[in-house]
Design a protein around this motif. Structure first.
Motif, PDB file in Angstrom:
ATOM      1  N   LEU A 202       0.574  -1.081   0.057  1.00  0.00           N
ATOM      2  CA  LEU A 202       0.338   0.127   0.026  1.00  0.00           C
ATOM      3  C   LEU A 202       0.882   1.234  -0.160  1.00  0.00           C
ATOM      4  CD1 LEU A 202      -2.675  -1.294   2.512  1.00  0.00           C
ATOM      5  CD2 LEU A 202      -3.395  -0.226  -0.272  1.00  0.00           C
ATOM      6  N   ARG A 203       1.610   1.117   0.579  1.00  0.00           N
ATOM      7  CA  ARG A 203       2.922   2.481   0.727  1.00  0.00           C
ATOM      8  C   ARG A 203       3.612   2.897  -0.381  1.00  0.00           C
ATOM      9  NH1 ARG A 203       3.649   0.107   6.108  1.00  0.00           N
ATOM     10  NH2 ARG A 203       6.017  -0.907   5.114  1.00  0.00           N
ATOM     11  N   ARG A 204       4.054   1.536  -1.167  1.00  0.00           N
ATOM     12  CA  ARG A 204       4.409   1.443  -2.031  1.00  0.00           C
ATOM     13  C   ARG A 204       3.289   2.620  -3.644  1.00  0.00           C
ATOM     14  NH1 ARG A 204       6.293  -3.585  -1.427  1.00  0.00           N
ATOM     15  NH2 ARG A 204       8.609  -3.929  -0.550  1.00  0.00           N
ATOM     16  N   LEU A 205       1.570   1.504  -3.281  1.00  0.00           N
ATOM     17  CA  LEU A 205       1.406   2.171  -4.145  1.00  0.00           C
ATOM     18  C   LEU A 205       1.246   3.448  -4.606  1.00  0.00           C
ATOM     19  CD1 LEU A 205      -1.390  -0.827  -4.604  1.00  0.00           C
ATOM     20  CD2 LEU A 205       0.052  -0.279  -5.930  1.00  0.00           C
ATOM     21  N   TRP A 206       0.736   4.393  -3.222  1.00  0.00           N
ATOM     22  CA  TRP A 206       0.951   5.523  -1.878  1.00  0.00           C
ATOM     23  C   TRP A 206       2.089   6.530  -2.959  1.00  0.00           C
ATOM     24  CZ3 TRP A 206      -2.857   7.565   1.403  1.00  0.00           C
ATOM     25  CH2 TRP A 206      -2.647   9.036   1.617  1.00  0.00           C
ATOM     26  N   ASP A 207       2.977   5.897  -2.458  1.00  0.00           N
ATOM     27  CA  ASP A 207       4.025   6.472  -3.303  1.00  0.00           C
ATOM     28  C   ASP A 207       3.979   7.194  -4.995  1.00  0.00           C
ATOM     29  OD1 ASP A 207       5.159   6.805  -0.627  1.00  0.00           O
ATOM     30  OD2 ASP A 207       6.419   5.289  -0.865  1.00  0.00           O
ATOM     31  N   MET A 208       3.221   5.801  -6.201  1.00  0.00           N
ATOM     32  CA  MET A 208       3.388   6.422  -7.267  1.00  0.00           C
ATOM     33  C   MET A 208       2.026   6.920  -7.606  1.00  0.00           C
ATOM     34  SD  MET A 208       5.489   5.224  -9.002  1.00  0.00           S
ATOM     35  CE  MET A 208       6.717   3.920  -8.647  1.00  0.00           C
ATOM     36  N   ALA A 227      -6.615 -15.375  -0.637  1.00  0.00           N
ATOM     37  CA  ALA A 227      -6.535 -14.200  -1.628  1.00  0.00           C
ATOM     38  C   ALA A 227      -8.660 -13.350  -1.153  1.00  0.00           C
ATOM     39  CB  ALA A 227      -7.550 -15.301  -3.329  1.00  0.00           C
ATOM     40  N   ILE A 228      -9.305 -14.300  -0.645  1.00  0.00           N
ATOM     41  CA  ILE A 228     -10.553 -14.124  -0.060  1.00  0.00           C
ATOM     42  C   ILE A 228     -10.053 -12.934   0.991  1.00  0.00           C
ATOM     43  CG2 ILE A 228     -12.607 -13.373   1.154  1.00  0.00           C
ATOM     44  CD1 ILE A 228     -13.546 -14.224  -2.354  1.00  0.00           C
ATOM     45  N   ASP A 229      -9.488 -13.236   2.103  1.00  0.00           N
ATOM     46  CA  ASP A 229      -9.014 -12.766   3.486  1.00  0.00           C
ATOM     47  C   ASP A 229      -8.191 -11.761   2.747  1.00  0.00           C
ATOM     48  OD1 ASP A 229     -11.032 -14.517   4.072  1.00  0.00           O
ATOM     49  OD2 ASP A 229      -9.083 -16.257   5.419  1.00  0.00           O
ATOM     50  N   ASN A 230      -6.607 -12.005   1.838  1.00  0.00           N
ATOM     51  CA  ASN A 230      -5.786 -11.052   1.794  1.00  0.00           C
ATOM     52  C   ASN A 230      -6.725  -9.338   1.017  1.00  0.00           C
ATOM     53  OD1 ASN A 230      -2.740 -12.599   1.497  1.00  0.00           O
ATOM     54  ND2 ASN A 230      -3.789 -12.356   3.342  1.00  0.00           N
ATOM     55  N   ALA A 231      -7.107  -9.894   0.459  1.00  0.00           N
ATOM     56  CA  ALA A 231      -7.959  -8.671  -0.411  1.00  0.00           C
ATOM     57  C   ALA A 231      -8.853  -8.023   0.864  1.00  0.00           C
ATOM     58  CB  ALA A 231      -8.846  -9.953  -1.162  1.00  0.00           C
ATOM     59  N   ARG A 232      -9.844  -8.244   1.660  1.00  0.00           N
ATOM     60  CA  ARG A 232     -10.475  -8.072   2.796  1.00  0.00           C
ATOM     61  C   ARG A 232      -9.880  -7.251   3.813  1.00  0.00           C
ATOM     62  NH1 ARG A 232     -13.859 -13.003   4.456  1.00  0.00           N
ATOM     63  NH2 ARG A 232     -16.070 -12.140   3.135  1.00  0.00           N
ATOM     64  N   THR A 233      -8.285  -7.745   4.194  1.00  0.00           N
ATOM     65  CA  THR A 233      -7.272  -7.263   4.692  1.00  0.00           C
ATOM     66  C   THR A 233      -6.720  -5.822   4.403  1.00  0.00           C
ATOM     67  OG1 THR A 233      -6.835  -8.801   5.832  1.00  0.00           O
ATOM     68  CG2 THR A 233      -5.473  -7.552   6.031  1.00  0.00           C
ATOM     69  N   MET A 234      -6.288  -6.015   2.569  1.00  0.00           N
ATOM     70  CA  MET A 234      -6.323  -4.581   1.638  1.00  0.00           C
ATOM     71  C   MET A 234      -7.049  -3.422   1.964  1.00  0.00           C
ATOM     72  SD  MET A 234      -4.026  -4.227  -1.214  1.00  0.00           S
ATOM     73  CE  MET A 234      -2.182  -4.050  -1.062  1.00  0.00           C
ATOM     74  N   ILE A 235      -8.234  -3.954   1.997  1.00  0.00           N
ATOM     75  CA  ILE A 235      -9.549  -2.749   1.663  1.00  0.00           C
ATOM     76  C   ILE A 235      -9.003  -2.323   3.379  1.00  0.00           C
ATOM     77  CG2 ILE A 235     -11.555  -2.562   1.341  1.00  0.00           C
ATOM     78  CD1 ILE A 235     -11.866  -4.929  -0.377  1.00  0.00           C
ATOM     79  N   ARG A 236      -9.495  -2.425   4.556  1.00  0.00           N
ATOM     80  CA  ARG A 236      -9.240  -2.459   5.561  1.00  0.00           C
ATOM     81  C   ARG A 236      -7.825  -1.363   6.398  1.00  0.00           C
ATOM     82  NH1 ARG A 236     -11.937  -7.753   7.051  1.00  0.00           N
ATOM     83  NH2 ARG A 236      -9.524  -8.235   7.694  1.00  0.00           N
ATOM     84  N   ARG A 237      -6.935  -2.413   5.373  1.00  0.00           N
ATOM     85  CA  ARG A 237      -5.737  -1.123   5.622  1.00  0.00           C
ATOM     86  C   ARG A 237      -6.248   0.112   5.521  1.00  0.00           C
ATOM     87  NH1 ARG A 237      -3.166  -2.138  10.075  1.00  0.00           N
ATOM     88  NH2 ARG A 237      -1.768  -2.147   9.672  1.00  0.00           N
ATOM     89  N   SER A 239      -8.560   1.457   4.020  1.00  0.00           N
ATOM     90  CA  SER A 239      -9.550   2.519   4.739  1.00  0.00           C
ATOM     91  C   SER A 239      -8.752   3.042   5.580  1.00  0.00           C
ATOM     92  CB  SER A 239     -10.832   2.172   4.492  1.00  0.00           C
ATOM     93  OG  SER A 239     -10.890   1.099   3.941  1.00  0.00           O
ATOM     94  N   ALA A 240      -8.252   2.715   6.306  1.00  0.00           N
ATOM     95  CA  ALA A 240      -7.025   3.060   7.437  1.00  0.00           C
ATOM     96  C   ALA A 240      -6.389   4.322   7.745  1.00  0.00           C
ATOM     97  CB  ALA A 240      -6.952   1.727   8.520  1.00  0.00           C
ATOM     98  N   LEU A 241      -5.773   3.979   6.103  1.00  0.00           N
ATOM     99  CA  LEU A 241      -4.366   4.994   6.601  1.00  0.00           C
ATOM    100  C   LEU A 241      -5.109   6.036   5.430  1.00  0.00           C
ATOM    101  CD1 LEU A 241      -2.283   2.328   4.390  1.00  0.00           C
ATOM    102  CD2 LEU A 241      -1.706   3.267   6.444  1.00  0.00           C
TER     103      LEU A 241
END
Length: 254
Positions: A202-208, A227-237, A239-241
């Motif tokens: 997420l930080r790499r995407l944010w920077d680019m 994949a499902i659990d990781n995608a859910r986690t990334m969405i939450r993270r 949003s939190a950022l």
């Protein structure tokens, strides 16, 4: 805007883990599309469906859902980018069945295909400007300024690819949108990505990429529903950022 989902949705071991036992497989896409805003279609690579299949998908998913489609292997693995006109025309004609729900088109190249900048340029020229094209080379000979220039001239995104928390590609931005594929994490759970790894991406995407860019992220680690659990986690993270991420208010990710 981040669009986060999985590579495919029809995995038998997701029954019970993600899809309720009572939901028949023919309704899985409908169930999935009420919880995520995008999916990457992989079976178009192995066997290109008829246009009616794309139309049925379009009728199933919500208005703002986007489906990335993987280019048929006939172009990338059989023809190896030679004589691309007919394969590209046929693919686009069928994928047009998705209408406005068509997301990026992914060209994943064979790992033994060495760099062919001219062939890549000739292929990319066949796509209209209205279609977002992503290229995922898998041979190190592609990492040259000449290849980067071809991608930039055609506004084609270099697919960022990761396996075992190691980037398989340079982190170039070559288009006005981004595309990330996460194949295989290193967390204790097999193939899964841990929170630290997800935050790093997420930080790499944010920077680019800035808020005006659409960035598509797909988890390709389907075994065990990782994949499902990781995608859910990334969405939450994300949003939190405070990162803009596409979700449905009426059907929040569980």
């Amino acid at each position: 805007m981040l669009h986060i989902g999985t590579s495919g949705w029809q995995y038998k071991d997701w029954r019970g883990a993600f899809y309720p036992e009572k939901v028949p497989q023919r309704e899985w896409l409908d169930y999935y599309s009420k919880r995520f805003t995008t999916a990457e279609v992989n079976n178009t690579f192995y066997r290109l469906p008829e246009r009616t299949v794309f139309e049925n998908w379009a009728e199933t998913v919500p208005a703002h859902f986007r489906m990335a489609a993987k280019m048929s292997r006939y172009l990338t693995h059989v023809k190896r980018l030679k004589e691309p006109a007919e394969p590209v025309e046929r693919f686009l004609d069928r994928a047009a069945g998705l209408g406005t729900k068509l997301g990026p088109v992914l060209l994943q190249l064979p790992p033994n295909l060495q760099a062919q900048p001219d062939a890549l340029a000739a292929t990319l020229e066949l796509f209209p400007n209205t279609v977002q094209v992503v290229v995922e080379p898998r041979h190190e000979s592609w990492w040259t300024d000449e290849v980067r220039d071809v991608l930039e001239r055609h506004n084609a995104a270099l697919c960022w690819a990761d396996r075992k928390s190691r980037s398989l590609t340079p982190l170039w931005r070559t288009a006005d949108f981004g595309y990330l594929r996460l194949h295989d994490g290193t967390a204790k759970r097999p193939m899964s990505y841990g929170t630290r790894a997800i935050d790093s991406w997420l930080r790499r995407l944010w920077d680019m990429f800035d808020d005006r860019c659409d960035v598509y992220v797909y988890f390709n680690n389907d075994p065990g529903c990782a994949a499902i659990d990781n995608a859910r986690t990334m969405i939450r993270r994300a949003s939190a950022l405070g990162m803009p991420v596409a979700t449905y208010d009426e059907a929040p990710v569980e």
